[in-house]
Structures are given as C-alpha cells and as structure tokens.
Write a protein that holds these residues in place. Structure first.
Motif, PDB file in Angstrom:
ATOM      1  N   UNK A   1      44.296 -25.224 -17.356  1.00 19.93           N
ATOM      2  CA  UNK A   1      44.819 -26.582 -17.439  1.00 19.93           C
ATOM      3  C   UNK A   1      43.931 -27.617 -16.763  1.00 19.93           C
ATOM      4  N   UNK A   2      42.999 -27.203 -15.926  1.00 21.90           N
ATOM      5  CA  UNK A   2      42.215 -28.178 -15.163  1.00 21.90           C
ATOM      6  C   UNK A   2      41.443 -29.134 -16.068  1.00 21.90           C
ATOM      7  N   UNK A   3      40.735 -28.606 -17.033  1.00 22.44           N
ATOM      8  CA  UNK A   3      39.929 -29.471 -17.896  1.00 22.44           C
ATOM      9  C   UNK A   3      40.801 -30.405 -18.747  1.00 22.44           C
ATOM     10  N   UNK A   4      41.853 -29.887 -19.424  1.00 19.36           N
ATOM     11  CA  UNK A   4      42.680 -30.825 -20.208  1.00 19.36           C
ATOM     12  C   UNK A   4      43.347 -31.895 -19.348  1.00 19.36           C
ATOM     13  N   UNK A   5      43.768 -31.546 -18.142  1.00 20.20           N
ATOM     14  CA  UNK A   5      44.370 -32.558 -17.272  1.00 20.20           C
ATOM     15  C   UNK A   5      43.344 -33.622 -16.886  1.00 20.20           C
ATOM     16  N   UNK A   6      42.138 -33.188 -16.632  1.00 18.43           N
ATOM     17  CA  UNK A   6      41.069 -34.131 -16.319  1.00 18.43           C
ATOM     18  C   UNK A   6      40.791 -35.034 -17.521  1.00 18.43           C
ATOM     19  N   UNK A   7      40.792 -34.446 -18.719  1.00 24.77           N
ATOM     20  CA  UNK A   7      40.555 -35.238 -19.938  1.00 24.77           C
ATOM     21  C   UNK A   7      41.692 -36.245 -20.158  1.00 24.77           C
ATOM     22  N   UNK A   8      42.931 -35.808 -19.935  1.00 22.17           N
ATOM     23  CA  UNK A   8      44.072 -36.724 -20.083  1.00 22.17           C
ATOM     24  C   UNK A   8      43.927 -37.880 -19.098  1.00 22.17           C
ATOM     25  N   UNK A   9      43.545 -37.564 -17.869  1.00 25.33           N
ATOM     26  CA  UNK A   9      43.343 -38.605 -16.872  1.00 25.33           C
ATOM     27  C   UNK A   9      42.268 -39.594 -17.316  1.00 25.33           C
ATOM     28  N   UNK A  10      41.196 -39.085 -17.914  1.00 23.34           N
ATOM     29  CA  UNK A  10      40.130 -39.957 -18.417  1.00 23.34           C
ATOM     30  C   UNK A  10      40.623 -40.847 -19.548  1.00 23.34           C
ATOM     31  N   UNK A  11      41.421 -40.294 -20.442  1.00 25.49           N
ATOM     32  CA  UNK A  11      41.961 -41.081 -21.557  1.00 25.49           C
ATOM     33  C   UNK A  11      42.855 -42.200 -21.020  1.00 25.49           C
ATOM     34  N   UNK A  12      43.691 -41.870 -20.039  1.00 24.23           N
ATOM     35  CA  UNK A  12      44.568 -42.887 -19.444  1.00 24.23           C
ATOM     36  C   UNK A  12      43.721 -43.975 -18.776  1.00 24.23           C
ATOM     37  N   UNK A  13      42.668 -43.574 -18.077  1.00 20.05           N
ATOM     38  CA  UNK A  13      41.778 -44.562 -17.453  1.00 20.05           C
ATOM     39  C   UNK A  13      41.134 -45.452 -18.514  1.00 20.05           C
TER      40      UNK A  13
END
Length: 89
Positions: A8-20
């Motif tokens: 889950x680490x990478x997808x959570x990081x990607x979601x955070x980037x999309x939100x940013x």
C-alpha cells in the motif's frame, strides 16, 4: 499485515501526490472539470488496486486455513503434542 503495508505504500504516496496536484491546480485556477475527473479516476484506479491487494491477501490466508483444516495428519500431530484436550478448529 506487513505485506499489505508494503503493497500500500506506493499507491498511498501516489494518491497523496494526486491530491496535492488537485490542490495546486485549484490554487492556480487551472482546475477544470476534465482535469478534476482525470485526477479522481487516478485515485479510483489506485484504490481498486489497494482493494485487490486486500482481497488477494484474504484469499491467500483462506487457502492456508482450508489446507490446515483438511490436513488430518497435522491435526493428529498437534493433538499428540498438546494432548487430547486440545481443540483444533
């Protein structure tokens, strides 16, 4: 759980980037409905991946439980080690 956290680490990081990116586009007045839809589709894709990860892990564990329950020799060995009063599933 460690395996799930790792997956889950990478997808959570990607979601955070999309939100940013959504926030930055909104602040710069670049956010239109098409761009927002693209961002939301990306988040949806990532969350489906995360859901599949949980489902695969659950199925993997379930297969192990079924294997354990169907293995009478293993059950007999555990009963012999822990005594006849030991209840196995």
């Amino acid at each position: 759980m460690t395996h799930i956290a790792h997956q889950w680490k990478q997808p959570l990081s990607q979601i955070n980037s999309v939100v940013a990116n959504i926030e930055a586009d909104f602040e710069d007045k670049k956010q239109d409905s098409k761009k927002l839809e693209e961002h939301l589709n990306e988040i949806e894709k990532l969350t489906f991946y995360m859901s599949d990860t949980i489902e695969n892990f659950k199925n993997y564990l379930w297969d192990d439980i079924i294997d354990f329950e169907s293995n009478s020799k293993l059950k007999d060995t555990i009963k012999n080690i822990y005594g006849a009063g030991y209840k196995i599933l």
